[in-house]
Design a protein around this motif. Structure first.
Motif, PDB file in Angstrom:
ATOM      1  N   PRO A 120       0.827  -1.221   0.000  1.00 46.02           N
ATOM      2  CA  PRO A 120       0.000   0.000   0.000  1.00 46.02           C
ATOM      3  C   PRO A 120       0.857   1.265   0.000  1.00 46.02           C
ATOM      4  O   PRO A 120       2.027   1.247   0.404  1.00 46.02           O
ATOM      5  CB  PRO A 120      -0.802  -0.136   1.302  1.00 46.02           C
ATOM      6  CG  PRO A 120      -0.826  -1.597   1.585  1.00 46.02           C
ATOM      7  CD  PRO A 120       0.479  -2.135   1.094  1.00 46.02           C
ATOM      8  N   GLY A 121       0.265   2.359  -0.418  1.00 47.01           N
ATOM      9  CA  GLY A 121       0.983   3.621  -0.529  1.00 47.01           C
ATOM     10  C   GLY A 121       1.279   4.293   0.794  1.00 47.01           C
ATOM     11  O   GLY A 121       2.013   5.284   0.840  1.00 47.01           O
ATOM     12  N   THR A 122       0.711   3.795   1.883  1.00 45.62           N
ATOM     13  CA  THR A 122       0.980   4.353   3.200  1.00 45.62           C
ATOM     14  C   THR A 122       1.369   3.228   4.156  1.00 45.62           C
ATOM     15  O   THR A 122       1.103   2.064   3.893  1.00 45.62           O
ATOM     16  CB  THR A 122      -0.247   5.089   3.770  1.00 45.62           C
ATOM     17  OG1 THR A 122      -1.366   4.173   3.830  1.00 45.62           O
ATOM     18  CG2 THR A 122      -0.629   6.273   2.890  1.00 45.62           C
ATOM     19  N   GLY A 123       1.990   3.599   5.262  1.00 42.84           N
ATOM     20  CA  GLY A 123       2.355   2.610   6.265  1.00 42.84           C
ATOM     21  C   GLY A 123       3.749   2.047   6.054  1.00 42.84           C
ATOM     22  O   GLY A 123       4.557   2.581   5.283  1.00 42.84           O
ATOM     23  N   LEU A 124       4.041   0.945   6.731  1.00 42.22           N
ATOM     24  CA  LEU A 124       5.361   0.323   6.707  1.00 42.22           C
ATOM     25  C   LEU A 124       5.742  -0.115   5.294  1.00 42.22           C
ATOM     26  O   LEU A 124       4.960  -0.754   4.602  1.00 42.22           O
ATOM     27  CB  LEU A 124       5.351  -0.884   7.651  1.00 42.22           C
ATOM     28  CG  LEU A 124       6.677  -1.591   7.928  1.00 42.22           C
ATOM     29  CD1 LEU A 124       7.647  -0.659   8.639  1.00 42.22           C
ATOM     30  CD2 LEU A 124       6.435  -2.838   8.754  1.00 42.22           C
ATOM     31  N   LEU A 125       6.938   0.268   4.855  1.00 37.80           N
ATOM     32  CA  LEU A 125       7.468  -0.103   3.527  1.00 37.80           C
ATOM     33  C   LEU A 125       6.523   0.317   2.405  1.00 37.80           C
ATOM     34  O   LEU A 125       6.352  -0.390   1.408  1.00 37.80           O
ATOM     35  CB  LEU A 125       7.742  -1.617   3.462  1.00 37.80           C
ATOM     36  CG  LEU A 125       8.648  -2.189   4.552  1.00 37.80           C
ATOM     37  CD1 LEU A 125       8.780  -3.706   4.383  1.00 37.80           C
ATOM     38  CD2 LEU A 125      10.017  -1.538   4.546  1.00 37.80           C
ATOM     39  N   ALA A 126       5.938   1.489   2.562  1.00 36.49           N
ATOM     40  CA  ALA A 126       4.913   1.971   1.618  1.00 36.49           C
ATOM     41  C   ALA A 126       5.435   2.025   0.188  1.00 36.49           C
ATOM     42  O   ALA A 126       6.530   2.518  -0.085  1.00 36.49           O
ATOM     43  CB  ALA A 126       4.429   3.355   2.044  1.00 36.49           C
ATOM     44  N   GLY A 127       4.629   1.495  -0.730  1.00 38.72           N
ATOM     45  CA  GLY A 127       4.908   1.608  -2.152  1.00 38.72           C
ATOM     46  C   GLY A 127       5.997   0.707  -2.693  1.00 38.72           C
ATOM     47  O   GLY A 127       6.293   0.746  -3.885  1.00 38.72           O
ATOM     48  N   LEU A 128       6.612  -0.109  -1.830  1.00 39.67           N
ATOM     49  CA  LEU A 128       7.644  -1.035  -2.303  1.00 39.67           C
ATOM     50  C   LEU A 128       7.008  -2.358  -2.745  1.00 39.67           C
ATOM     51  O   LEU A 128       5.839  -2.604  -2.509  1.00 39.67           O
ATOM     52  CB  LEU A 128       8.672  -1.277  -1.197  1.00 39.67           C
ATOM     53  CG  LEU A 128       9.431  -0.036  -0.713  1.00 39.67           C
ATOM     54  CD1 LEU A 128      10.393  -0.405   0.400  1.00 39.67           C
ATOM     55  CD2 LEU A 128      10.180   0.638  -1.856  1.00 39.67           C
ATOM     56  N   TRP A 129       7.825  -3.186  -3.395  1.00 39.63           N
ATOM     57  CA  TRP A 129       7.322  -4.473  -3.883  1.00 39.63           C
ATOM     58  C   TRP A 129       7.588  -5.569  -2.864  1.00 39.63           C
ATOM     59  O   TRP A 129       8.560  -5.514  -2.111  1.00 39.63           O
ATOM     60  CB  TRP A 129       7.987  -4.819  -5.214  1.00 39.63           C
ATOM     61  CG  TRP A 129       7.533  -3.919  -6.325  1.00 39.63           C
ATOM     62  CD1 TRP A 129       8.066  -2.702  -6.663  1.00 39.63           C
ATOM     63  CD2 TRP A 129       6.453  -4.134  -7.219  1.00 39.63           C
ATOM     64  NE1 TRP A 129       7.381  -2.147  -7.713  1.00 39.63           N
ATOM     65  CE2 TRP A 129       6.373  -3.003  -8.080  1.00 39.63           C
ATOM     66  CE3 TRP A 129       5.532  -5.164  -7.385  1.00 39.63           C
ATOM     67  CZ2 TRP A 129       5.429  -2.893  -9.086  1.00 39.63           C
ATOM     68  CZ3 TRP A 129       4.581  -5.058  -8.397  1.00 39.63           C
ATOM     69  CH2 TRP A 129       4.538  -3.927  -9.228  1.00 39.63           C
ATOM     70  N   GLU A 130       6.708  -6.544  -2.835  1.00 42.09           N
ATOM     71  CA  GLU A 130       6.846  -7.657  -1.899  1.00 42.09           C
ATOM     72  C   GLU A 130       6.413  -8.946  -2.572  1.00 42.09           C
ATOM     73  O   GLU A 130       5.723  -8.945  -3.593  1.00 42.09           O
ATOM     74  CB  GLU A 130       5.992  -7.418  -0.654  1.00 42.09           C
ATOM     75  CG  GLU A 130       4.496  -7.442  -0.938  1.00 42.09           C
ATOM     76  CD  GLU A 130       3.642  -7.278   0.321  1.00 42.09           C
ATOM     77  OE1 GLU A 130       4.214  -7.132   1.419  1.00 42.09           O
ATOM     78  OE2 GLU A 130       2.405  -7.296   0.177  1.00 42.09           O
ATOM     79  N   PHE A 131       6.817 -10.051  -1.979  1.00 40.42           N
ATOM     80  CA  PHE A 131       6.272 -11.338  -2.369  1.00 40.42           C
ATOM     81  C   PHE A 131       4.943 -11.507  -1.639  1.00 40.42           C
ATOM     82  O   PHE A 131       4.816 -11.087  -0.478  1.00 40.42           O
ATOM     83  CB  PHE A 131       7.243 -12.457  -2.002  1.00 40.42           C
ATOM     84  CG  PHE A 131       8.589 -12.306  -2.660  1.00 40.42           C
ATOM     85  CD1 PHE A 131       8.757 -12.560  -4.008  1.00 40.42           C
ATOM     86  CD2 PHE A 131       9.683 -11.863  -1.927  1.00 40.42           C
ATOM     87  CE1 PHE A 131       9.991 -12.395  -4.624  1.00 40.42           C
ATOM     88  CE2 PHE A 131      10.925 -11.692  -2.518  1.00 40.42           C
ATOM     89  CZ  PHE A 131      11.079 -11.954  -3.873  1.00 40.42           C
TER      90      PHE A 131
END
Length: 247
Positions: A147-158
């Motif tokens: 998500p665009g807000t919160g922890l690690l916002a806007g990054l990619w994840e598995f």
């Protein structure tokens, strides 16, 4: 401006103030841990420096006595930080007899400087259990954007879900995404520590069939390296890169 810098992602109060004053000559007090300690000792203040309200109050105090000229602003901020780093230092008694503020430092005059600043005990980090999936399909691995807000916002994840799932529950979670587990390949555990939270992760690598949710991106080795996957998923990133290299 301070407000303009503060609006940038990842820029907090101290960084915004330091850049505004040093680079642009703005009258902004840069309050780092060194400055906070100096002020607590100068004023013999027993407030808890872990309380954000205290840091805000200290910034206001310093702001009220800052010089007006650009050159003096830069010197003032640098000097207060340097005083805390070299004389009114952490991890040991302050070198009061070498301090230019010794004549009016309330902590020195009252004999309390060595006991300051007061810092309350840290709250224990919250532990979160997660199950992370390396979903392999046709030589590609699924990614999704956080998500665009919160922890690690806007990054990619598995793709991942809450909880430490065994293989049966993990298979059910994959099916909810509209994917069919074909072959389970490996199980990996990992841990990542943030400031206030600790992730304990169980991970599965498996071959799947199906398209999955609309927010899944199926990445080959090049697409994976082009995307910003945070170090919290470091062990899984290494596994994913190795798995795609085999394709």
């Amino acid at each position: 401006t301070y407000q303009g810098l503060l609006a940038l992602p990842g820029v907090g109060d101290y960084t915004a103030s330091a850049i505004a004053s040093a680079a642009f000559g703005r009258r902004e007090a840069a309050v780092d841990g060194n400055v906070l300690r100096v002020v607590m000792r100068l004023t013999d203040c027993r407030d808890d420096i872990a309380d954000p309200k205290v840091k805000k109050a200290v910034r206001a105090q310093i702001q009220a006595v800052m010089p007006e000229a650009e050159a003096d602003i830069r010197v003032f901020n640098q000097a207060t930080m340097e005083l805390g780093a070299t004389v009114c230092a952490p991890n040991g008694p302050p070198r009061c007899l070498e301090c230019p503020a010794m004549a009016f430092c309330q902590g020195r005059l009252r004999g309390t400087a060595e006991d300051l600043p007061v810092k309350g005990a840290k709250k224990p980090r919250r532990v979160e259990e997660k199950t992370v999936f390396l979903l392999v399909r046709d030589g590609k691995i699924a990614l999704r954007k956080r998500p665009g807000t919160g922890l690690l916002a806007g990054l990619w994840e598995f793709p991942n879900v809450e909880g430490a799932l065994d293989e049966a529950a993990a298979g059910a979670a994959v099916s909810v995404w509209g994917l069919e587990p074909r072959q389970w390949e490996s199980r990996l555990t990992a841990k990542h520590i943030f400031t206030h939270v600790e992730w304990h992760m169980t991970g599965y690598t498996l071959e799947v069939a199906g398209d999955g949710p609309a927010d899944f991106v199926w990445a080959d080795a090049g697409a994976l390296s082009d995307r910003a996957v945070p170090s919290a998923f470091g062990r899984y990133y290494t596994e994913a890169a190795a798995r795609l290299k085999e394709e």
